[in-house]
Scaffold this motif. Structure first.
Motif, short mmCIF file in Angstrom:
data_model
loop_
_atom_site.label_atom_id
_atom_site.label_comp_id
_atom_site.label_asym_id
_atom_site.label_seq_id
_atom_site.Cartn_x
_atom_site.Cartn_y
_atom_site.Cartn_z
N GLU A 80 0.84 -1.21 0.00
CA GLU A 80 0.00 0.00 0.00
C GLU A 80 0.87 1.25 0.00
O GLU A 80 0.62 2.20 -0.75
CB GLU A 80 -0.92 -0.01 1.22
CG GLU A 80 -1.83 1.20 1.32
CD GLU A 80 -2.64 1.22 2.61
OE1 GLU A 80 -3.17 2.30 2.92
OE2 GLU A 80 -2.74 0.18 3.28
N LYS A 129 1.33 4.22 -2.96
CA LYS A 129 1.06 5.63 -2.67
C LYS A 129 2.16 6.56 -3.17
O LYS A 129 1.91 7.73 -3.43
CB LYS A 129 0.88 5.84 -1.17
CG LYS A 129 -0.51 5.52 -0.70
CD LYS A 129 -0.69 5.95 0.74
CE LYS A 129 -2.14 5.77 1.14
NZ LYS A 129 -2.37 6.18 2.51
N THR A 171 4.04 -3.75 12.19
CA THR A 171 3.35 -2.57 12.70
C THR A 171 1.93 -2.92 13.11
O THR A 171 1.21 -3.57 12.35
CB THR A 171 3.32 -1.49 11.60
OG1 THR A 171 4.68 -1.12 11.31
CG2 THR A 171 2.54 -0.27 12.04
N ALA A 229 -1.97 -2.77 13.50
CA ALA A 229 -2.97 -2.33 12.51
C ALA A 229 -3.44 -0.89 12.76
O ALA A 229 -3.65 -0.13 11.80
CB ALA A 229 -4.16 -3.29 12.50
N GLU A 230 -3.60 -0.51 14.01
CA GLU A 230 -4.08 0.85 14.32
C GLU A 230 -3.12 1.92 13.80
O GLU A 230 -3.54 2.96 13.31
CB GLU A 230 -4.26 1.05 15.83
CG GLU A 230 -4.98 -0.03 16.60
CD GLU A 230 -4.10 -1.24 16.92
OE1 GLU A 230 -3.09 -1.12 17.65
OE2 GLU A 230 -4.44 -2.32 16.41
N ARG A 270 -0.85 1.41 11.36
CA ARG A 270 -0.79 1.30 9.89
C ARG A 270 -1.98 1.97 9.22
O ARG A 270 -1.85 2.60 8.19
CB ARG A 270 -0.68 -0.18 9.49
CG ARG A 270 -0.41 -0.39 8.02
CD ARG A 270 0.91 0.27 7.61
NE ARG A 270 0.97 0.43 6.18
CZ ARG A 270 0.67 1.55 5.52
NH1 ARG A 270 0.28 2.65 6.16
NH2 ARG A 270 0.77 1.60 4.21
N LYS A 271 -3.18 1.87 9.82
CA LYS A 271 -4.38 2.51 9.27
C LYS A 271 -4.23 4.02 9.16
O LYS A 271 -4.83 4.65 8.30
CB LYS A 271 -5.61 2.20 10.13
CG LYS A 271 -6.17 0.83 9.92
CD LYS A 271 -7.37 0.60 10.83
CE LYS A 271 -7.70 -0.87 10.88
NZ LYS A 271 -8.67 -1.18 11.93
N LEU A 272 -3.41 4.58 10.04
CA LEU A 272 -3.19 6.02 10.05
C LEU A 272 -2.01 6.44 9.17
O LEU A 272 -1.63 7.60 9.14
CB LEU A 272 -2.96 6.50 11.49
CG LEU A 272 -4.17 6.32 12.42
CD1 LEU A 272 -3.78 6.62 13.86
CD2 LEU A 272 -5.33 7.19 11.98
N GLY A 273 -1.43 5.47 8.45
CA GLY A 273 -0.35 5.78 7.51
C GLY A 273 1.06 5.57 8.04
O GLY A 273 2.03 5.79 7.33
#
Length: 188
Positions: A96, A100, A146, A148-149, A151-154
């Motif tokens: 991902e 980007k 990392t 998930a929380e 990683r979800k924020l970038g």
């Protein structure tokens, strides 16, 4: 060169076994109470795992046995190179993040490469266990799994060892540096 079947030729396996056995015997503090012959027998029965170890070696990870999991009856290998493996640096964290990046994309991501190699990236607990065996990443750093929380924020996390301390930091997952790679683990 890797084969499509992810299996080594007999001559390649023989060379790898010599390298692994020499490293095993040189670093007995990493695997007290374990015997090489039992490990080699298990590897011979798992040619795809042996291929993965060869990939770890090919990318300069210097894999070595660091333990035996009594529950699963698996030997655990970690990359034990003093610095983050040279053949696995300058990658962003995951696919991902790679997608980007619009400019100056790295060749791959740490997660992609680990998956292709058939290994897992060390998590924070494993990284801390590795550091009990010596001082690793004193000049480099290594991506670690990392949460998930984050990683979800970038973001993504990485670790290194400086000032006699393990540091865990954050960065944008799309970032990559010449001195940051990743360390893998393999269970056989």
């Amino acid at each position: 060169m890797k084969s499509a079947k992810k299996e080594l030729q007999a001559a390649q396996a023989e060379v790898l076994f010599k390298v692994l056995k020499t490293r095993f015997e040189k670093n007995m503090n990493r695997h007290k109470g374990l015997e090489w012959n039992a490990i080699q027998t298990k590897l011979e029965a798992n040619p795809e795992k042996l291929w993965s170890l060869d990939e770890m070696e090919r990318t300069e990870g210097e894999p070595d046995v660091v333990g035996f999991d009594e529950k699963t009856k698996e030997y655990v290998f970690y990359d034990c190179a003093a610095e983050s493996p040279k053949g696995r640096r300058s990658f962003c964290y995951d696919h991902e993040a790679l997608e980007k990046r619009k400019e100056n994309k790295p060749n791959d991501s740490a997660i992609n490469m680990a998956n292709e190699m058939g290994i897992s990236i060390l998590n924070e607990e494993e990284y801390r266990e590795l550091q009990k065996l010596g001082n690793f990443d004193t000049k480099t750093s290594s991506w670690i799994i990392t949460p998930a929380e984050i990683r979800k924020l970038g973001g993504a996390i990485f670790a290194d060892f400086r000032y006699n301390t393990i540091f865990v930091y954050h960065n944008g997952a799309e970032s990559y540096y010449a001195a940051r790679g990743f360390r893998g683990s393999l269970r056989v």
